[in-house]
Design a protein around this motif. Structure first.
Motif, PDB file in Angstrom:
ATOM      1  N   GLN A  64     -50.719  81.598 -39.435  1.00  0.00           N
ATOM      2  CA  GLN A  64     -50.223  82.653 -38.540  1.00  0.00           C
ATOM      3  C   GLN A  64     -49.323  83.634 -39.290  1.00  0.00           C
ATOM      4  O   GLN A  64     -48.240  84.007 -38.807  1.00  0.00           O
ATOM      5  CB  GLN A  64     -49.508  82.056 -37.324  1.00  0.00           C
ATOM      6  N   ARG A  65     -49.757  84.013 -40.496  1.00  0.00           N
ATOM      7  CA  ARG A  65     -49.103  85.102 -41.213  1.00  0.00           C
ATOM      8  C   ARG A  65     -49.628  86.411 -40.636  1.00  0.00           C
ATOM      9  O   ARG A  65     -50.784  86.487 -40.220  1.00  0.00           O
ATOM     10  CB  ARG A  65     -49.461  85.046 -42.718  1.00  0.00           C
ATOM     11  N   ASP A  66     -48.811  87.448 -40.636  1.00  0.00           N
ATOM     12  CA  ASP A  66     -49.288  88.685 -40.025  1.00  0.00           C
ATOM     13  C   ASP A  66     -49.618  89.758 -41.062  1.00  0.00           C
ATOM     14  O   ASP A  66     -49.557  90.938 -40.780  1.00  0.00           O
ATOM     15  CB  ASP A  66     -48.267  89.218 -39.013  1.00  0.00           C
TER      16      ASP A  66
ATOM     17  N   GLY B 214     -34.509  85.539 -46.472  1.00  0.00           N
ATOM     18  CA  GLY B 214     -34.528  85.523 -45.022  1.00  0.00           C
ATOM     19  C   GLY B 214     -35.515  84.502 -44.509  1.00  0.00           C
ATOM     20  O   GLY B 214     -35.756  83.490 -45.160  1.00  0.00           O
ATOM     21  N   GLY B 215     -36.161  84.845 -43.419  1.00  0.00           N
ATOM     22  CA  GLY B 215     -36.285  86.174 -42.857  1.00  0.00           C
ATOM     23  C   GLY B 215     -37.061  87.120 -43.787  1.00  0.00           C
ATOM     24  O   GLY B 215     -37.619  86.773 -44.805  1.00  0.00           O
ATOM     25  N   THR B 216     -37.075  88.336 -43.329  1.00  0.00           N
ATOM     26  CA  THR B 216     -37.775  89.405 -44.046  1.00  0.00           C
ATOM     27  C   THR B 216     -36.822  90.579 -44.219  1.00  0.00           C
ATOM     28  O   THR B 216     -36.783  91.484 -43.373  1.00  0.00           O
ATOM     29  CB  THR B 216     -39.034  89.840 -43.254  1.00  0.00           C
ATOM     30  N   PRO B 217     -36.042  90.581 -45.301  1.00  0.00           N
ATOM     31  CA  PRO B 217     -35.049  91.653 -45.465  1.00  0.00           C
ATOM     32  C   PRO B 217     -35.662  93.046 -45.441  1.00  0.00           C
ATOM     33  O   PRO B 217     -35.038  94.000 -44.950  1.00  0.00           O
ATOM     34  CB  PRO B 217     -34.440  91.368 -46.839  1.00  0.00           C
TER      35      PRO B 217
ATOM     36  N   ALA C  74     -39.779  89.892 -49.722  1.00  0.00           N
ATOM     37  CA  ALA C  74     -40.471  90.886 -48.906  1.00  0.00           C
ATOM     38  C   ALA C  74     -41.763  90.300 -48.373  1.00  0.00           C
ATOM     39  O   ALA C  74     -42.453  89.549 -49.060  1.00  0.00           O
ATOM     40  CB  ALA C  74     -40.779  92.129 -49.731  1.00  0.00           C
ATOM     41  N   ASN C  75     -42.047  90.665 -47.137  1.00  0.00           N
ATOM     42  CA  ASN C  75     -43.348  90.361 -46.572  1.00  0.00           C
ATOM     43  C   ASN C  75     -44.246  91.536 -46.976  1.00  0.00           C
ATOM     44  O   ASN C  75     -43.828  92.685 -46.835  1.00  0.00           O
ATOM     45  CB  ASN C  75     -43.192  90.286 -45.048  1.00  0.00           C
ATOM     46  N   PRO C  76     -45.455  91.287 -47.489  1.00  0.00           N
ATOM     47  CA  PRO C  76     -46.250  92.398 -48.027  1.00  0.00           C
ATOM     48  C   PRO C  76     -46.499  93.529 -47.035  1.00  0.00           C
ATOM     49  O   PRO C  76     -46.680  94.672 -47.441  1.00  0.00           O
ATOM     50  CB  PRO C  76     -47.570  91.730 -48.424  1.00  0.00           C
TER      51      PRO C  76
ATOM     52  N   THR D 293     -41.220  89.862 -38.461  1.00  0.00           N
ATOM     53  CA  THR D 293     -42.088  90.512 -37.467  1.00  0.00           C
ATOM     54  C   THR D 293     -42.581  89.479 -36.458  1.00  0.00           C
ATOM     55  O   THR D 293     -42.530  89.699 -35.240  1.00  0.00           O
ATOM     56  CB  THR D 293     -43.308  91.170 -38.146  1.00  0.00           C
ATOM     57  N   VAL D 294     -43.101  88.360 -36.969  1.00  0.00           N
ATOM     58  CA  VAL D 294     -43.517  87.241 -36.102  1.00  0.00           C
ATOM     59  C   VAL D 294     -43.005  85.966 -36.764  1.00  0.00           C
ATOM     60  O   VAL D 294     -42.594  85.986 -37.925  1.00  0.00           O
ATOM     61  CB  VAL D 294     -45.055  87.144 -35.975  1.00  0.00           C
ATOM     62  N   LYS D 295     -43.043  84.887 -36.045  1.00  0.00           N
ATOM     63  CA  LYS D 295     -42.616  83.622 -36.622  1.00  0.00           C
ATOM     64  C   LYS D 295     -43.874  82.894 -37.131  1.00  0.00           C
ATOM     65  O   LYS D 295     -44.745  82.516 -36.336  1.00  0.00           O
ATOM     66  CB  LYS D 295     -41.900  82.801 -35.535  1.00  0.00           C
ATOM     67  N   CYS D 296     -43.975  82.704 -38.440  1.00  0.00           N
ATOM     68  CA  CYS D 296     -45.127  81.993 -39.006  1.00  0.00           C
ATOM     69  C   CYS D 296     -45.090  80.537 -38.517  1.00  0.00           C
ATOM     70  O   CYS D 296     -44.009  79.958 -38.369  1.00  0.00           O
ATOM     71  CB  CYS D 296     -45.082  82.024 -40.527  1.00  0.00           C
ATOM     72  N   HIS D 297     -46.253  79.954 -38.325  1.00  0.00           N
ATOM     73  CA  HIS D 297     -46.296  78.660 -37.641  1.00  0.00           C
ATOM     74  C   HIS D 297     -45.717  77.492 -38.434  1.00  0.00           C
ATOM     75  O   HIS D 297     -45.404  76.467 -37.861  1.00  0.00           O
ATOM     76  CB  HIS D 297     -47.735  78.344 -37.216  1.00  0.00           C
ATOM     77  N   TYR D 298     -45.589  77.634 -39.742  1.00  0.00           N
ATOM     78  CA  TYR D 298     -45.093  76.515 -40.547  1.00  0.00           C
ATOM     79  C   TYR D 298     -43.596  76.642 -40.839  1.00  0.00           C
ATOM     80  O   TYR D 298     -42.997  75.757 -41.440  1.00  0.00           O
ATOM     81  CB  TYR D 298     -45.843  76.458 -41.895  1.00  0.00           C
ATOM     82  N   CYS D 299     -42.989  77.740 -40.420  1.00  0.00           N
ATOM     83  CA  CYS D 299     -41.667  78.105 -40.928  1.00  0.00           C
ATOM     84  C   CYS D 299     -40.532  77.412 -40.185  1.00  0.00           C
ATOM     85  O   CYS D 299     -40.465  77.468 -38.955  1.00  0.00           O
ATOM     86  CB  CYS D 299     -41.489  79.615 -40.804  1.00  0.00           C
ATOM     87  N   ASP D 300     -39.625  76.782 -40.928  1.00  0.00           N
ATOM     88  CA  ASP D 300     -38.435  76.234 -40.269  1.00  0.00           C
ATOM     89  C   ASP D 300     -37.155  76.852 -40.818  1.00  0.00           C
ATOM     90  O   ASP D 300     -36.066  76.316 -40.626  1.00  0.00           O
ATOM     91  CB  ASP D 300     -38.393  74.699 -40.352  1.00  0.00           C
ATOM     92  N   PHE D 301     -37.281  77.991 -41.511  1.00  0.00           N
ATOM     93  CA  PHE D 301     -36.071  78.720 -41.914  1.00  0.00           C
ATOM     94  C   PHE D 301     -35.461  79.373 -40.681  1.00  0.00           C
ATOM     95  O   PHE D 301     -36.170  79.651 -39.706  1.00  0.00           O
ATOM     96  CB  PHE D 301     -36.399  79.818 -42.929  1.00  0.00           C
ATOM     97  N   PHE D 302     -34.162  79.661 -40.757  1.00  0.00           N
ATOM     98  CA  PHE D 302     -33.568  80.337 -39.612  1.00  0.00           C
ATOM     99  C   PHE D 302     -33.965  81.818 -39.647  1.00  0.00           C
ATOM    100  O   PHE D 302     -33.497  82.584 -40.490  1.00  0.00           O
ATOM    101  CB  PHE D 302     -32.036  80.202 -39.582  1.00  0.00           C
ATOM    102  N   SER D 303     -34.855  82.195 -38.747  1.00  0.00           N
ATOM    103  CA  SER D 303     -35.238  83.601 -38.608  1.00  0.00           C
ATOM    104  C   SER D 303     -35.758  83.795 -37.190  1.00  0.00           C
ATOM    105  O   SER D 303     -36.179  82.838 -36.540  1.00  0.00           O
ATOM    106  CB  SER D 303     -36.316  83.987 -39.630  1.00  0.00           C
ATOM    107  N   VAL D 304     -35.690  85.038 -36.727  1.00  0.00           N
ATOM    108  CA  VAL D 304     -36.157  85.332 -35.366  1.00  0.00           C
ATOM    109  C   VAL D 304     -37.185  86.452 -35.437  1.00  0.00           C
ATOM    110  O   VAL D 304     -37.093  87.342 -36.287  1.00  0.00           O
ATOM    111  CB  VAL D 304     -34.990  85.758 -34.442  1.00  0.00           C
TER     112      VAL D 304
HETATM  113  S1  SF4 Z   1     -42.012  85.647 -42.972  1.00  0.00           S
HETATM  114 FE1  SF4 Z   1     -41.017  83.923 -44.044  1.00  0.00          FE
HETATM  115  S2  SF4 Z   1     -39.040  83.606 -42.990  1.00  0.00           S
HETATM  116 FE2  SF4 Z   1     -40.344  84.904 -41.647  1.00  0.00          FE
HETATM  117  S3  SF4 Z   1     -41.298  83.449 -40.246  1.00  0.00           S
HETATM  118 FE3  SF4 Z   1     -42.732  83.774 -41.961  1.00  0.00          FE
HETATM  119  S4  SF4 Z   1     -42.228  82.136 -43.441  1.00  0.00           S
HETATM  120 FE4  SF4 Z   1     -40.517  82.272 -41.986  1.00  0.00          FE
END
Ligand code: SF4
Length: 415
Positions: A165-167, A94-97, A128-130, A46-57
């Protein structure tokens, strides 16, 4: 969280610009019982968390139908090449499947069932993101055989979630766990992060209590990392946030281990805790360096000492796989020597509480680890970091905070 590629001894090879590698040679091209696990990467959030360096958009869900078609093609290519597979574990990360709309999530499950032999499967996890989890999603997953869900809770303190910056908010986690259980999925992991700027031992203890109250089977507790090129690191460099002092990080790590052990969650890996018997089997395959295949942009796989990684770009990934002549979108390929494989295996095994069993290691690699590690054993002798026995070598609880240094020494010894 998906696990990072094990630390490499040599830089992986890259193909000429714009080109891709072929899949590595397969030992068993018709049926392949040697493939123990498969990972599927869904790169949308949904959003990019500020600490995240996984490949996700963030967003871009309009690209999801093409991505799923490409995933199906990649799976077909891999099965043509490696033979039919009946893995023990599947992990969709992911990402957030669970951000996929229900018809697309169903589409993904159908693809997996069409191509993979589920007869040996005993663990099927999805991340899963909650706040992206509802009853429809839970029903689809349960019907498809998903039996484990890993929720990114991270903290139960709203101000700490804001720093990251978790949503989602803490209530989303309890609600998501309830929905999963109501659908019949009762093997739950919660991811938590400690050493967040502004966190105290009290607030961390509060998050641990809230997590335990939800009665999960597994907890992953990671210290916050400041990865290069993330907004969090930029905020750190600009002075907008301050990293937790190292002494607090050590206190929090020790508190976590003691508290979770007392609550019936012994640590079985540097950052992972589980009810006995509920350790993550998929990640255990990584830590035992089993053969595992992987599909999706940025996903990395390992097969018989060869490691490869897909292109971390949705467009390039789908273009390669949906072309008239589809091809695997592999941009990195690394052939490990027998000695490198043994070194990496030693490091991975030492992450586990069970450690490295001397005889099993020699049987598997042909290498006498005790001999190779003699100087490392000498260096750390008497410091309380190594549990050295006639059968095994393991890191002690005390070693966990300096494990990076010790594991680097172990890897270097296999040089
Ligand atoms: S939900 Fe997970 S994969 Fe997506 S931006 Fe946040 S930390 Fe990264």
């Amino acid at each position: 969280m998906p696990l990072a590629t094990p630390s490499a001894v040599h830089l992986p090879l890259r193909p000429p610009a714009g080109q891709f590698y072929d899949l590595p040679h397969s030992l068993r091209p018709r049926t392949n019982p040697g493939v123990m696990a498969i990972y599927i990467h869904i790169p949308f959030c949904t959003v990019k968390c500020h600490y995240c360096d996984f490949f996700s958009v963030a967003g871009h869900l309009d690209q999801a139908p093409a991505l799923l078609a490409a995933l199906a093609m990649e799976l077909r290519l891999q099965i043509q090449h490696f033979g039919s597979i009946s893995p023990e574990t599947i992990f969709i990360g992911g990402g957030t499947p669970t951000l996929l709309p229900p018809p697309l999530l169903q589409n993904l499950m159908t693809t997996l069932h069409q191509h993979i032999d589920f007869s040996a499967l005993d663990e099927f996890t999805i991340e899963a993101n909650p706040n992206t989890f509802d009853a429809d999603c839970a029903a689809i997953l349960h019907a498809a055989g998903v039996n484990r869900i890993s929720f990114g809770a991270q903290s139960f303190v709203p101000t700490e979630l804001l720093v990251l910056q978790r949503d989602h908010n803490p209530d989303n986690v309890a609600q998501a766990v309830r929905l999963a259980r109501a659908a019949g999925i009762d093997n739950i992991n919660l991811d938590l992060i400690f050493a967040i700027p502004g966190q105290t031992q009290n607030t961390w203890d509060y998050s641990l209590n809230q997590a335990l109250a939800l009665e999960p089977q597994h907890l992953s507790c990671y210290a916050l990392m400041y990865e290069p090129n993330t907004p969090l690191t930029a905020r750190l460099k600009s002075g907008h946030i301050q990293a937790a002092p190292e002494s607090l990080e050590i206190t929090l790590a020790q508190h976590t281990q003691a508290k979770l052990a007392a609550a019936g969650f012994p640590r079985y890996e540097i950052s992972n805790y589980a009810r006995p018997g509920r350790e993550c089997r998929h990640n255990l395959h990584y830590w035992h360096s089993s053969n595992h295949l992987a599909i999706g942009p940025s996903a990395w796989a390992h097969y018989q000492g060869i490691r490869w990684k897909n292109v971390p770009a949705i467009n390039r990934y789908t273009t390669a796989l949906l072309a008239d002549t589809p091809r695997p979108p592999i941009i990195e390929m690394e052939h490990l020597s027998a000695r490198q494989r043994a070194g990496e295996l030693a490091v991975l095994l030492l992450r586990l509480r069970t450690g490295l069993h001397w005889m099993e290691f020699q049987h598997r690699t042909g290498i006498n680890a005790a001999q190779i590690l003699s100087q490392v054993l000498q260096k750390y002798d008497g410091l309380g970091y190594l549990d050295v026995g006639p059968q095994h070598l393991a890191l002690t609880d005390q070693a966990m905070m300096v494990s990076d240094t010790i594991l680097a020494d172990v890897l270097a010894a296999f040089g």
